[in-house]
Design an enzyme around this catalytic site. Structure first.
Site, PDB file in Angstrom:
ATOM      1  N   HIS A  27       0.826  -1.223   0.000  1.00 12.51           N
ATOM      2  CA  HIS A  27       0.000   0.000   0.000  1.00 12.51           C
ATOM      3  C   HIS A  27       0.856   1.266   0.000  1.00 12.51           C
ATOM      4  O   HIS A  27       0.474   2.281   0.609  1.00 12.51           O
ATOM      5  CB  HIS A  27      -0.957   0.022   1.196  1.00 12.51           C
ATOM      6  CG  HIS A  27      -1.968  -1.084   1.185  1.00 12.51           C
ATOM      7  ND1 HIS A  27      -3.223  -0.944   0.647  1.00 12.51           N
ATOM      8  CD2 HIS A  27      -1.900  -2.361   1.633  1.00 12.51           C
ATOM      9  CE1 HIS A  27      -3.891  -2.088   0.784  1.00 12.51           C
ATOM     10  NE2 HIS A  27      -3.102  -2.965   1.375  1.00 12.51           N
ATOM     11  N   ASN A  75     -10.240  -2.814   2.383  1.00 13.29           N
ATOM     12  CA  ASN A  75      -9.935  -2.787   0.948  1.00 13.29           C
ATOM     13  C   ASN A  75     -11.206  -2.533   0.143  1.00 13.29           C
ATOM     14  O   ASN A  75     -12.302  -2.522   0.697  1.00 13.29           O
ATOM     15  CB  ASN A  75      -9.339  -4.130   0.504  1.00 13.29           C
ATOM     16  CG  ASN A  75      -7.873  -4.273   0.901  1.00 13.29           C
ATOM     17  OD1 ASN A  75      -7.202  -3.288   1.201  1.00 13.29           O
ATOM     18  ND2 ASN A  75      -7.386  -5.503   0.909  1.00 13.29           N
ATOM     19  N   TYR A 110       0.844  -4.297  12.045  1.00 12.92           N
ATOM     20  CA  TYR A 110       0.743  -2.860  11.749  1.00 12.92           C
ATOM     21  C   TYR A 110       1.510  -2.020  12.758  1.00 12.92           C
ATOM     22  O   TYR A 110       2.140  -1.027  12.407  1.00 12.92           O
ATOM     23  CB  TYR A 110      -0.725  -2.433  11.658  1.00 12.92           C
ATOM     24  CG  TYR A 110      -1.402  -2.972  10.411  1.00 12.92           C
ATOM     25  CD1 TYR A 110      -1.593  -4.342  10.257  1.00 12.92           C
ATOM     26  CD2 TYR A 110      -1.832  -2.142   9.393  1.00 12.92           C
ATOM     27  CE1 TYR A 110      -2.197  -4.863   9.116  1.00 12.92           C
ATOM     28  CE2 TYR A 110      -2.432  -2.659   8.248  1.00 12.92           C
ATOM     29  CZ  TYR A 110      -2.612  -4.015   8.122  1.00 12.92           C
ATOM     30  OH  TYR A 110      -3.196  -4.524   6.996  1.00 12.92           O
TER      31      TYR A 110
END
Ligand code: HDE
Length: 713
Positions: A77, A150, A364
Site C-alpha cells: 500500500h 480494501n 501494523y
C-alpha cells in the site's frame, strides 16, 4: 490545543491541527534553531574560489536534513492518496454497541481516509490493476478507531502466516526487480496456482473492481468479521461496508494502460480536484450484523476472510455517512506519516478469531517502527487522538510531550495513583469474554476448505460486460506468464470455478483446459497435514446469484465531477453549445474545451473561451464523454488534426457517450462512429442535453462492446 476538559468539542472539523501548521508567508528564512539566514545560495569558503569550510553550519544543516528526507515506504500500500472529512451517524445502535461513535447522531466525528494500491512502489502508476486499500481513521471522543479495509470484500489468504509469501510473489521478481505494480508475472501465478484459497480475491482483481474509474467510486470493506459489544456485554458479529454515493465505476483495461502513460496520477488528481471544487465524495457505512448464536449457520466459516457474506443472506444495514471535505496541507506530514492499525479500537468494538486479522494486529504496530522510527508515532499530529492520552510509557525517540511528575509506574502513591484506571462501566476498554476450548494446534480449520464456491458465485453474478472484461483480464495476465506448466495449472483452477470462463481464457492463450493437475490442487498446507482433507471439493451452489456483487448494483444518476471533453476550435457554434454547457454545469460536470491549440478560442458570438488542453497534450482516456461543437470553421480545424479523429474513435471504443450538434457530425462521419451513429443509444446527433446527460450517468454503453472491438483506436 484542545484540552478535552469540556471547553472544546471533539467534533470540530479541524481537530485543532492549527497548532501544528506552519506558514512561511511573510516570515524570514531561519535555521532549524530559529537563527535568521542571509544567504542560502552560497557555502562558506576560504577565499572566493574555495575550499569550503567545515565550519559552515548553514551548509551542513541544509544538506544533512536533505540527506534524511525519506522514510521507508510502506511495504504494501505504498502508493496512496488521502483526505480529511467527517462521519455522521444516521441512527443510534445501542442494541449492538456501546461505542459512542455509534450512539450519538449529533456528532460529526473527524476522519482521515487513505486510499491506496497494494503492490506498487510509492511512485507507481495509479491505474495499475490492483486491490485498493480503503483505510479510515476515526478520531472519536473515546480514542482512535481505525477501519483498515480494501475495495474488495474478501482477502487472498486465510492465515496471516501466508502474507509474506503472497506479497513476495506479487512484488517485482527479486532478480530483475520486474514488473513494477503488476500481478501479471510468473511468480504471482506460480504461487496462486498452488494456493486456491487466493482464487476468490483474485477473480475480484480480474474483474473491473481492479481498475476503478475513481477512488471516489469504490466500495470499501472491513473484510474480517469483527464484533460489536453492547452495554450489557452482549456481542454481535459484524462486517463493515462502505457504499459510495457516486456508485461503483471502473475504466476498461485499454484505458487503464493508456491513462498510466497520459496521467499516472489520475486517481490522486481526481480525488484532489473533486474536493477542491467542493464536490465532496461521500460513502454510507453499512453493517452486516450476525447474532453470536448464528455463527455456525452459514455454508462457510465467518472467520474465513476469503469468504464474503452475500447480502442476500445478511442485508447491509446503513447507519451513517462519511464525507471527505478537505485535502491535506502536506502530503508527507499527513498522507505519508498516517499510521493505520487494526488494533486501534474503542470500547464497544472488538475482534473475532479470524486468523488473518489476528496476525494483522501484530504487523501494523510493528511496521510503524521501521517506517516512522519510534514508538511515539501516535504523537505525530495526523495520528494523535483527540481523546486525552496519559500512561506510564515513557521516553523513546521523538517524545513530543513533556510529561510532568515523578511517577511512570502503577500503582503509585507519589503520583496520587494517576493516571488512574477506568471501570468498565465508565468507559474502560473491555475485551469480549469469549469462552475458548481447544488444543494448541498449528493447522487450518477444515471449515475453511472450500475454494471454488464463492469465486463461482461472484462470476455468475456479474453482468455480461463484466464477465467479458474478466475473461480478458485473465487472458492478459496469464499471457504474461512464461511457464506453460503454471498457465495450465491456473487454467485447471479456473475451470473449477467456471468451465466456460476457463475455456474462453484457454482459447485466448492457445491452450487446452487440463482435466487434472500434478500433485495436490492445494499445496499451501503443512508437511504433516492430511492432504486429502485439505483439498477443495467441487464447488457448491448455495445461491444462484448475488446481484450486489456486480458493480452495476448501486444505481446512481449523477454526472457530478464527470469530465466532459468539448472538441472545438475558433468559430464554434455557441448557440448550440451554450444550452448544452449550461445543462452540464447545472449537473456539476467538469466541462473542458480541447482545441487545436492552447490559450483561448473565440466562438461564433465573438466571446473568448479558455482552452483546458491543446489536443497534443491530452488523451480521450482522461475524459468520461465527448461533445463535438458545431460551426463549419471549427469543424474544419478539427478535421485537419488526425488526433481529433483518434480521440473520438477511442471514446467510442471505450463505450463512452458522444454528442454533437450541427456541422460537428462531419467529424463523427470522418471516424468509425459515423457508421454506427444511428444505432447507438449513447451517440447523439442534434439530441437534447438531457439525453446526453442520461447517457453519461450510465457511465458506459456496454451494449456497444462487440461493435467497439472493430474500431482500431
Ligand atoms: Fe495490510 N498491511 N496486511 N491488509 N493493509 C499494511 O501497514 C498486513 C490486509 C491494508 O493507507 C502495512 O502501515 C498483514 C487485509 C491497508 O496506510 C502492514 C496482513 C487488509 C493498508 C500490513 C495484511 C489490509 C495496509 C504496511 C495479513 C484489508 C494501508 C504499511 C495478515 C482488510 C493503510 C502499514 C494505509 C497496510 C500488513 C492483510 C489492508 C505491513 C500482515 C486483509 C488498506 O503492516
Amino acid at each position: 490545543m484542545s484540552t478535552h476538559n469540556g471547553t472544546s468539542s471533539p467534533d470540530q472539523k479541524d481537530r485543532d491541527l492549527d497548532q501544528y501548521r506552519t506558514d512561511a508567508s511573510g516570515q524570514p528564512l531561519t535555521t532549524n534553531a530559529g537563527v535568521k539566514v542571509n544567504d542560502t545560495n552560497n557555502s562558506l569558503k576560504a577565499g572566493i574560489r574555495g575550499g569550503t569550510l567545515l565550519e559552515d553550519f548553514l551548509l551542513r544543516e541544509k544538506i544533512n536534513h536533505f540527506d534524511h528526507e525519506r522514510i521507508p515506504e510502506r511495504i504494501v500500500h505504498a502508493r496512496g492518496s488521502a483526505a480529511h472529512g467527517i462521519f455522521e451517524l444516521y441512527e443510534a445502535i445501542p442494541q449492538y454497541t456501546k461505542a459512542s461513535i455509534f450512539n450519538d447522531t449529533s456528532r460529526k466525528t473527524p476522519v482521515f481516509t487513505r486510499f491506496s494500491t497494494v503492490a506498487g512502489s510509492k511512485g507507481s502508476t495509479d491505474l495499475a490493476r490492483d486491490v485498493h486499500g480503503f483505510a479510515v481513521k476515526f478520531y472519536t471522543e473515546e480514542g482512535i478507531w481505525d477501519l483498515v479495509g480494501n475495495n474488495m470484500p474478501i482477502f487472498f489468504i486465510q492465515d496471516a502466516m501466508k502474507f509474506p509469501d503472497l506479497i513476495h510473489s506479487v512484488k517485482p521478481e527479486p532478480d530483475r526487480e520486474i514488473p513494477q505494480a503488476a500481478s501479471a508475472h510468473d511468480t504471482f501465478y506460480d504461487f496462486l496456482s498452488l494456493t486456491p484459497e487466493a482464487l476468490h480475491n483474485h477473480i475480484w482483481l480480474m474483474s473491473d473492481r481492479g481498475i476503478p474509474r475513481s477512488l471516489r467510486m469504490m466500495e470499501g470493506f472491513g473484510i474480517h468479521t469483527f464484533r460489536m459489544i453492547n452495554q450489557e456485554g452482549k456481542a454481535h458479529f459484524v462486517r463493515y461496508h462502505w457504499k459510495p454515493l457516486l456508485g461503483v465505476r471502473s475504466v476498461v483495461w485499454d484505458e487503464a494502460v493508456k491513462i498510466s502513460g497520459a496521467d499516472s496520477d489520475f486517481h490522486r488528481r481526481d480525488l484532489w480536484d473533486a474536493i477542491d471544487a467542493g464536490q465532496y465524495p461521500e460513502w454510507e457505512l453499512g453493517l452486516q450484523i450476525i447474532p453470536e448464536e448464528d455463527e455456525h449457520k452459514f455454508p462457510f466459516d465467518l472467520l474465513d476472510a476469503t469468504k464474503l457474506i452475500p447480502e442476500d443472506m445478511v442485508p447491509v444495514k446503513i447507519v451513517g455517512k462519511m464525507t471527505l471535505n478537505r485535502n491535506p496541507d502536506n502530503f508527507f506530514a499527513e498522507t505519508e506519516q498516517v499510521a493505520f492499525l487494526p488494533d486501534h479500537l474503542v470500547p464497544g468494538l472488538d475482534f473475532s478469531n479470524d486468523p488473518l486479522l489476528q496476525g494483522r494486529l501484530f504487523s501494523y504496530r510493528d511496521t510503524q517502527l521501521s517506517r516512522l522510527g519510534s514508538v511515539n508515532f501516535e504523537q505525530i499530529p495526523i495520528n494523535k487522538s483527540i481523546a486525552p492520552m496519559h500512561n506510564n510509557e515513557r521516553d523513546g525517540h521523538m517524545q513530543m510531550a513533556i510529561p510532568k511528575g515523578k511517577t511512570a509506574y502503577f500503582p503509585n502513591t507519589l503520583g496520587g495513583g494517576c493516571p488512574y484506571l477506568t471501570k468498565l462501566a465508565e468507559g474502560g476498554y473491555e475485551s469480549f469474554t469469549e469462552r475458548i476450548d481447544g488444543h494448541k494446534i498449528r493447522a487450518r480449520s477444515e471449515s475453511f476448505v472450500d475454494y471454488y464456491s464463492q469465486p463461482a458465485l461472484f462470476y455468475r453474478s456479474l453482468t455480461d460486460w463484466e464477465q467479458a472484461h474478466t475473461v480478458d483480464a485473465y487472458t492478459f495476465e496469464l499471457g504474461k506468464v512464461n511457464y506453460p506448466h503454471i498457465q495450465k495449472r491456473m487454467l485447471y483452477q479456473i475451470s473449477q470455478i467456471d468451465e466456460d470462463l476457463a475455456r474462453q481464457v484457454a482459447e485466448g492463450l492457445g491452450l487446452e483446459v487440463p482435466t487434472s493437475v500434478d500433485g495436490p490442487v492445494n499445496q499451501a498446507i503443512g508437511a504433516d497435514a492430511d492432504v486429502e482433507k485439505m483439498q477443495p471439493g467441487k464447488k457448491k451452489i448455495y445461491l444462484d446469484e448475488s446481484p450486489a456483487l456486480s458493480e452495476s448494483y448501486i444505481k446512481t444518476d449523477t454526472i457530478a465531477t464527470r469530465q466532459i471533453a468539448v472538441l472545438a476550435a475558433d468559430g464554434f457554434d455557441a448557440d448550440a453549445f451554450l444550452p448544452m454547457h449550461e445543462a452540464l454545469k447545472a449537473e456539476n460536470a467538469m466541462v473542458k474545451i480541447v482545441a487545436p491549440h492552447g490559450g483561448t478560442i473565440t466562438c461564433s458570438q465573438g466571446h473568448e473561451h479558455k482552452v483546458a488542453a491543446a489536443i497534443m497534450t491530452t488523451e480521450s482516456v482522461l475524459f468520461d464523454a465527448v461533445y463535438i461543437a458545431g460551426g463549419q470553421s471549427s469543424v474544419d480545424a478539427l478535421l485537419k488534426k488526425a488526433k481529433f479523429k483518434k480521440f473520438v474513435d477511442e471514446a467510442f471504443m471505450h463505450c463512452k457517450a458522444i454528442a454533437t450538434d450541427g456541422e460537428g457530425v462531419q467529424l463523427l462521419d470522418a471516424t468509425h462512429v459515423g457508421e454506427y451513429k444511428n444505432d447507438d443509444k449513447a451517440v447523439f446527433v442534434n439530441g437534447t442535453p438531457q439525453d446526453f446527460i442520461d447517457a453519461v450517468a450510465q457511465h458506459r454503453n456496454y451494449a456497444r462492446m462487440e461493435v467497439a472491438k472493430m474500431v482500431p483506436a
